[in-house]
Design an enzyme around this catalytic site. Structure first.
Site, PDB file in Angstrom:
ATOM      1  CE  LYS A  63      -4.280  -1.936   1.810  1.00 30.21           C
ATOM      2  NZ  LYS A  63      -3.970  -3.360   2.073  1.00 30.21           N
TER       3      LYS A  63
HETATM    4  C1  LIG Z   1      -4.625  -4.412   1.466  1.00 31.57           C
HETATM    5  C2  LIG Z   1      -3.956  -5.727   1.475  1.00 31.57           C
HETATM    6  C3  LIG Z   1      -4.333  -6.767   0.600  1.00 31.57           C
HETATM    7  C4  LIG Z   1      -5.519  -6.639  -0.325  1.00 31.57           C
HETATM    8  O1  LIG Z   1      -5.272  -5.789  -1.413  1.00 31.57           O
HETATM    9  P1  LIG Z   1      -6.487  -5.274  -2.312  1.00 31.57           P
HETATM   10  O2  LIG Z   1      -5.889  -4.277  -3.226  1.00 31.57           O
HETATM   11  O3  LIG Z   1      -7.494  -4.695  -1.370  1.00 31.57           O
HETATM   12  O4  LIG Z   1      -7.029  -6.467  -3.031  1.00 31.57           O
HETATM   13  C5  LIG Z   1      -3.610  -7.933   0.606  1.00 31.57           C
HETATM   14  N1  LIG Z   1      -2.567  -8.106   1.457  1.00 31.57           N
HETATM   15  C6  LIG Z   1      -2.191  -7.145   2.308  1.00 31.57           C
HETATM   16  C7  LIG Z   1      -1.047  -7.422   3.225  1.00 31.57           C
HETATM   17  C8  LIG Z   1      -2.853  -5.929   2.359  1.00 31.57           C
HETATM   18  O5  LIG Z   1      -2.466  -4.974   3.222  1.00 31.57           O
END
Ligand SMILES: *Cc1c(COP(=O)(O)O)cnc(C)c1O
Length: 436
Positions: free
Chosen positions: A107
């Site tokens: 993210k």
């Molecule tokens: C947010 C997150 C996901 C999911 O990602 P999306 O884009 O919402 O599908 C998967 N793994 C981790 C560790 C995350 O923080």
């Protein structure tokens, strides 16, 4: 570039408006009016470019003249200042590590790019931007560290008391400066409800310039395309030109960005949507019926989503040819027991420690390779977070092998500060008004 709403393609807004509003009034999501093809010459020579060069080229094609070339280059250099290596575990099984940014989760790509885009568009004399964000763990850390020290912005993070890991909590509470953390005596859903109510509250909106930093913002999606191109570049260097990506999915922003990269010309044979028990999309791929359901709690809690918010974008990408969607995406879903088994197998086979989300993607990739007999195509599973963020799921033996990055050790030395609030809106609102 103009952006339209998935609910009304006649509604057109510029990039700045799409970024600050996140969501059109009609509750669709913003999509680029045109998805540019990057051209075969660029794609076939990707191995000659660095991650920032690729990022600039992709962003420039998508955004056009919205940001002048030199500004965009500088912004990307500042935002994407960490690497995303493709690590080989065995022939045609590779892991794309997306956790080398400051919050140790993928993210960071979205949050750092978005924060800098917002700051760039905030003109002199404009009112301070107040970012409200509810988090179940990873989003808050990425957004906090993305906006930390960014002028004319302030971030308020709401997280559920006792429901985030120690490292996640430190990432939320040790920042100081323009970041403040609110520990809510409730669940993640309570936190999200408070944020939503704040956005509809007239008094708060009159006083503050509120914006959200959630994963539906188009400025979070765009930078996530960068690492798909960059992963392909690394494979080209090793002589592979065919790839399948397995993506651990919750709100489907990550895989959505991969599909956007594919639309821009990245030659991907298949995307594998790997989920935990929250299997709305794998069920849809199997039955053709999209049936959102309440989320269930799992060990891979960043993917506990029953109604993935980015799915409408994916449906929109394939609106002319829904069958192509089924040909391109395969769905797999796993229980907590499967997840723990996968973590153990990854460790036994390669001495690799993967977070629970990542382990699900690995398992899906292996299952796909076996079923489809595509062992000659480079398989890449995405690692979305560093395992140290989820210490409770590991056996003692595996936990002992986790190398905690230096930036985490630094956090432990810092002062941690959070304001504790109940889950009622009046209390939250009073806090915001009294601490302006
Ligand atoms: C947010 C997150 C996901 C999911 O990602 P999306 O884009 O919402 O599908 C998967 N793994 C981790 C560790 C995350 O923080």
């Amino acid at each position: 570039m103009k952006f339209y709403s998935t609910n009304n393609t006649d509604l057109r807004v510029g990039f700045k408006e799409a970024v600050f509003n996140s969501m059109p009034q009609d509750k669709g999501l913003y999509m680029p009016v045109e998805i540019p093809h990057l051209g075969d010459k660029f794609i076939h020579n990707l191995d000659q470019y660095t991650l920032p060069e690729i990022a600039y080229h992709v962003a420039q094609n998508l955004l056009g003249d919205d940001i002048p070339a030199n500004d965009l280059k500088a912004l990307i250099k500042d935002a994407i200042n960490f690497y995303a290596p493709v690590v080989k575990l065995e022939d045609n099984v590779n892991v794309l590590e997306l956790f080398h940014g400051p919050s140790l989760a993928f993210k960071d790509f979205g949050a750092r790019f978005m924060s800098r885009i917002m700051s760039y568009f905030l003109e002199e004399g404009e009112k301070q931007l107040d970012v409200l964000v509810a988090t179940s763990g990873d989003t808050g850390g990425a957004v906090a560290l993305g906006f930390l020290g960014v002028p004319n912005t302030r971030v308020t993070i709401l997280y559920p008391k006792g429901k985030v890991s120690d490292i996640q909590e430190l990432q939320l509470t040790t920042n100081g400066q323009n970041i403040r953390a609110l520990e809510i005596d409730g669940t993640f859903d309570d936190c999200q409800a408070l944020v939503k109510l704040a956005f509809t509250d007239a008094e708060l909106n009159a006083k503050f310039r509120l914006t959200s930093a959630n994963s539906i913002n188009i400025a979070r999606l765009i930078p996530q395309t960068f690492y798909y191109f960059n992963a392909y570049a690394q494979l080209l260097k090793r002589g592979s030109s065919k790839v399948v990506f397995a993506v651990p999915s919750g709100n489907f922003g990550n895989i959505g960005a991969g599909l956007l990269a594919w639309k821009m010309g990245l030659p991907v044979e298949r995307f594998i949507a790997a989920t935990n028990a929250n299997d709305t999309v794998p069920e849809f791929l199997k039955t053709g019926v999209y049936q959102p359901k309440p989320s269930v709690a799992t060990l891979s809690n960043a993917m506990d989503v029953g109604n993935p918010s980015n799915w409408v974008r994916i449906a929109d990408l394939f609106k002319e040819d829904p069958e192509a969607l089924n040909a391109l995406i395969a769905g797999y879903t796993y229980s907590d027991e499967d997840t723990l088994g996968a973590i153990q197998e990854l460790f036994d086979s390669y001495q690799y420690v993967a977070c629970p989300h990542t382990a699900i993607a690995w398992k899906a990739l292996k299952a796909y390779q076996q079923e489809q007999q595509v062992g000659d195509i480079a398989g890449v599973f995405l690692s979305t977070a560093h395992p140290c963020k989820f210490p409770d799921v590991f056996t003692e033996q595996i936990a002992g092998e986790i190398v905690v990055p230096a930036q985490v050790k630094e956090l432990e030395q810092k002062d941690s500060k959070a304001v504790s609030l109940g889950a009622g809106f009046d209390e939250f609102k009073r806090y915001l008004l009294q601490n302006s």
